[in-house]
Design a protein around this motif. Structure first.
Motif, PDB file in Angstrom:
ATOM      1  N   ARG A  18      -6.829  38.958 -26.172  1.00  0.00           N
ATOM      2  CA  ARG A  18      -7.010  38.571 -24.777  1.00  0.00           C
ATOM      3  C   ARG A  18      -6.559  39.707 -23.872  1.00  0.00           C
ATOM      4  NH1 ARG A  18      -6.564  32.915 -22.737  1.00  0.00           N
ATOM      5  NH2 ARG A  18      -8.636  33.103 -23.609  1.00  0.00           N
ATOM      6  N   VAL A  19      -7.315  39.978 -22.815  1.00  0.00           N
ATOM      7  CA  VAL A  19      -6.968  41.010 -21.840  1.00  0.00           C
ATOM      8  C   VAL A  19      -6.121  40.363 -20.753  1.00  0.00           C
ATOM      9  CG1 VAL A  19      -7.877  42.636 -20.143  1.00  0.00           C
ATOM     10  CG2 VAL A  19      -9.033  42.346 -22.337  1.00  0.00           C
ATOM     11  N   ILE A  20      -4.959  40.954 -20.514  1.00  0.00           N
ATOM     12  CA  ILE A  20      -4.051  40.449 -19.492  1.00  0.00           C
ATOM     13  C   ILE A  20      -4.444  41.071 -18.151  1.00  0.00           C
ATOM     14  CG2 ILE A  20      -1.636  40.324 -18.754  1.00  0.00           C
ATOM     15  CD1 ILE A  20      -2.339  38.798 -21.353  1.00  0.00           C
ATOM     16  N   GLU A  21      -4.768  40.230 -17.197  1.00  0.00           N
ATOM     17  CA  GLU A  21      -5.246  40.706 -15.896  1.00  0.00           C
ATOM     18  C   GLU A  21      -4.147  41.456 -15.147  1.00  0.00           C
ATOM     19  OE1 GLU A  21      -8.410  40.619 -15.180  1.00  0.00           O
ATOM     20  OE2 GLU A  21      -8.816  39.498 -17.000  1.00  0.00           O
ATOM     21  N   ASP A  22      -4.552  42.254 -14.188  1.00  0.00           N
ATOM     22  CA  ASP A  22      -3.700  43.186 -13.468  1.00  0.00           C
ATOM     23  C   ASP A  22      -2.466  42.603 -12.778  1.00  0.00           C
ATOM     24  OD1 ASP A  22      -3.072  45.759 -12.918  1.00  0.00           O
ATOM     25  OD2 ASP A  22      -4.398  45.952 -11.198  1.00  0.00           O
ATOM     26  N   PRO A  23      -2.485  41.416 -12.203  1.00  0.00           N
ATOM     27  CA  PRO A  23      -1.257  40.989 -11.516  1.00  0.00           C
ATOM     28  C   PRO A  23      -0.051  40.844 -12.449  1.00  0.00           C
ATOM     29  CG  PRO A  23      -3.050  39.424 -11.121  1.00  0.00           C
ATOM     30  CD  PRO A  23      -3.552  40.457 -12.056  1.00  0.00           C
ATOM     31  N   VAL A  24      -0.266  40.668 -13.747  1.00  0.00           N
ATOM     32  CA  VAL A  24       0.839  40.524 -14.691  1.00  0.00           C
ATOM     33  C   VAL A  24       1.416  41.909 -14.958  1.00  0.00           C
ATOM     34  CG1 VAL A  24       1.514  39.818 -17.018  1.00  0.00           C
ATOM     35  CG2 VAL A  24      -0.176  38.476 -15.751  1.00  0.00           C
ATOM     36  N   GLU A  25       2.734  42.041 -14.734  1.00  0.00           N
ATOM     37  CA  GLU A  25       3.381  43.332 -14.925  1.00  0.00           C
ATOM     38  C   GLU A  25       3.610  43.611 -16.412  1.00  0.00           C
ATOM     39  OE1 GLU A  25       7.307  45.844 -13.458  1.00  0.00           O
ATOM     40  OE2 GLU A  25       7.031  43.773 -12.795  1.00  0.00           O
ATOM     41  N   LEU A  26       3.239  44.814 -16.844  1.00  0.00           N
ATOM     42  CA  LEU A  26       3.501  45.269 -18.201  1.00  0.00           C
ATOM     43  C   LEU A  26       4.671  46.234 -18.165  1.00  0.00           C
ATOM     44  CD1 LEU A  26      -0.115  45.999 -19.527  1.00  0.00           C
ATOM     45  CD2 LEU A  26       1.204  43.879 -19.686  1.00  0.00           C
ATOM     46  N   TYR A  27       5.542  46.126 -19.170  1.00  0.00           N
ATOM     47  CA  TYR A  27       6.718  46.983 -19.248  1.00  0.00           C
ATOM     48  C   TYR A  27       6.522  47.987 -20.375  1.00  0.00           C
ATOM     49  CZ  TYR A  27       8.518  43.143 -16.478  1.00  0.00           C
ATOM     50  OH  TYR A  27       8.683  42.185 -15.505  1.00  0.00           O
ATOM     51  N   PRO A  28       6.852  49.253 -20.139  1.00  0.00           N
ATOM     52  CA  PRO A  28       6.686  50.266 -21.193  1.00  0.00           C
ATOM     53  C   PRO A  28       7.752  50.107 -22.276  1.00  0.00           C
ATOM     54  CG  PRO A  28       7.703  51.248 -19.263  1.00  0.00           C
ATOM     55  CD  PRO A  28       7.345  49.829 -18.894  1.00  0.00           C
ATOM     56  N   VAL A  29       7.402  50.532 -23.491  1.00  0.00           N
ATOM     57  CA  VAL A  29       8.355  50.556 -24.596  1.00  0.00           C
ATOM     58  C   VAL A  29       8.861  51.995 -24.683  1.00  0.00           C
ATOM     59  CG1 VAL A  29       8.685  50.246 -27.074  1.00  0.00           C
ATOM     60  CG2 VAL A  29       7.156  48.712 -25.825  1.00  0.00           C
ATOM     61  N   GLU A  30      10.138  52.161 -24.451  1.00  0.00           N
ATOM     62  CA  GLU A  30      10.725  53.501 -24.419  1.00  0.00           C
ATOM     63  C   GLU A  30      10.512  54.228 -25.750  1.00  0.00           C
ATOM     64  OE1 GLU A  30      15.207  55.094 -24.126  1.00  0.00           O
ATOM     65  OE2 GLU A  30      14.607  53.726 -22.512  1.00  0.00           O
ATOM     66  N   GLY A  31       9.910  55.417 -25.675  1.00  0.00           N
ATOM     67  CA  GLY A  31       9.669  56.217 -26.869  1.00  0.00           C
ATOM     68  C   GLY A  31       8.349  55.919 -27.563  1.00  0.00           C
ATOM     69  N   TYR A  32       7.623  54.916 -27.101  1.00  0.00           N
ATOM     70  CA  TYR A  32       6.340  54.523 -27.709  1.00  0.00           C
ATOM     71  C   TYR A  32       5.321  54.290 -26.597  1.00  0.00           C
ATOM     72  CZ  TYR A  32       8.956  53.850 -32.019  1.00  0.00           C
ATOM     73  OH  TYR A  32       9.737  54.048 -33.128  1.00  0.00           O
ATOM     74  N   GLU A  33       4.653  55.339 -26.178  1.00  0.00           N
ATOM     75  CA  GLU A  33       3.734  55.228 -25.040  1.00  0.00           C
ATOM     76  C   GLU A  33       2.468  54.425 -25.339  1.00  0.00           C
ATOM     77  OE1 GLU A  33       1.337  59.420 -25.399  1.00  0.00           O
ATOM     78  OE2 GLU A  33       3.232  59.429 -24.321  1.00  0.00           O
ATOM     79  N   ASP A  34       2.199  54.154 -26.624  1.00  0.00           N
ATOM     80  CA  ASP A  34       1.010  53.379 -26.990  1.00  0.00           C
ATOM     81  C   ASP A  34       1.222  51.870 -26.895  1.00  0.00           C
ATOM     82  OD1 ASP A  34      -0.380  55.702 -27.490  1.00  0.00           O
ATOM     83  OD2 ASP A  34       0.106  55.708 -29.630  1.00  0.00           O
ATOM     84  N   TYR A  35       2.434  51.449 -26.515  1.00  0.00           N
ATOM     85  CA  TYR A  35       2.748  50.023 -26.467  1.00  0.00           C
ATOM     86  C   TYR A  35       3.426  49.656 -25.161  1.00  0.00           C
ATOM     87  CZ  TYR A  35       2.075  50.594 -31.472  1.00  0.00           C
ATOM     88  OH  TYR A  35       1.558  50.915 -32.689  1.00  0.00           O
ATOM     89  N   SER A  36       3.046  48.490 -24.648  1.00  0.00           N
ATOM     90  CA  SER A  36       3.721  47.863 -23.515  1.00  0.00           C
ATOM     91  C   SER A  36       4.001  46.426 -23.931  1.00  0.00           C
ATOM     92  CB  SER A  36       2.845  47.875 -22.267  1.00  0.00           C
ATOM     93  OG  SER A  36       2.671  49.177 -21.796  1.00  0.00           O
TER      94      SER A  36
END
Length: 108
Positions: free
Chosen positions: A67-85
């Motif tokens: 499922r694609v999470i629409e833009d208003p939902v904030e994604l948080y970065p995973v420190e040290g892993y730029e391919d994952y939020s």
């Protein structure tokens, strides 16, 4: 002579029963079934996400992989892993591809 006839008869019965069993075997050829590929997320990514306190966001619909999470939902970065939020939706922690915003794993 009698033993030879008995042995020949037994051999013939075994051959016939093997042929009969072979006729009962059905081979079904099926086209390959396409399935969603499995993405293996590094263990430190899961640990990082589980250790963070993030407020859950209410979201309409089911929380499903792909499922694609629409833009208003904030994604948080995973420190040290730029391919994952990650984020927390409907009380469920999800790992998201930050490029596509697609859920790639649900942490239960």
């Amino acid at each position: 002579m009698r033993n030879t006839i008995i042995l020949a008869g037994a051999a013939a019965l075994m051959t016939l029963s093997a042929s009969a069993n072979a006729q009962d075997t059905v081979i079904i050829r099926q086209a390959p079934v396409a399935t969603q590929s499995t993405i293996v997320v590094p263990a430190p990514v899961e640990t990082y996400i589980l250790e963070r306190e993030v407020r859950s966001v209410p979201y309409e619909g089911d929380v499903l992989i792909g499922r694609v999470i629409e833009d208003p939902v904030e994604l948080y970065p995973v420190e040290g892993y730029e391919d994952y939020s990650y984020t927390v939706i409907n009380e469920r922690r999800v790992i998201v591809d930050p490029q596509t915003r697609q859920i790639i794993q649900i942490i239960e």
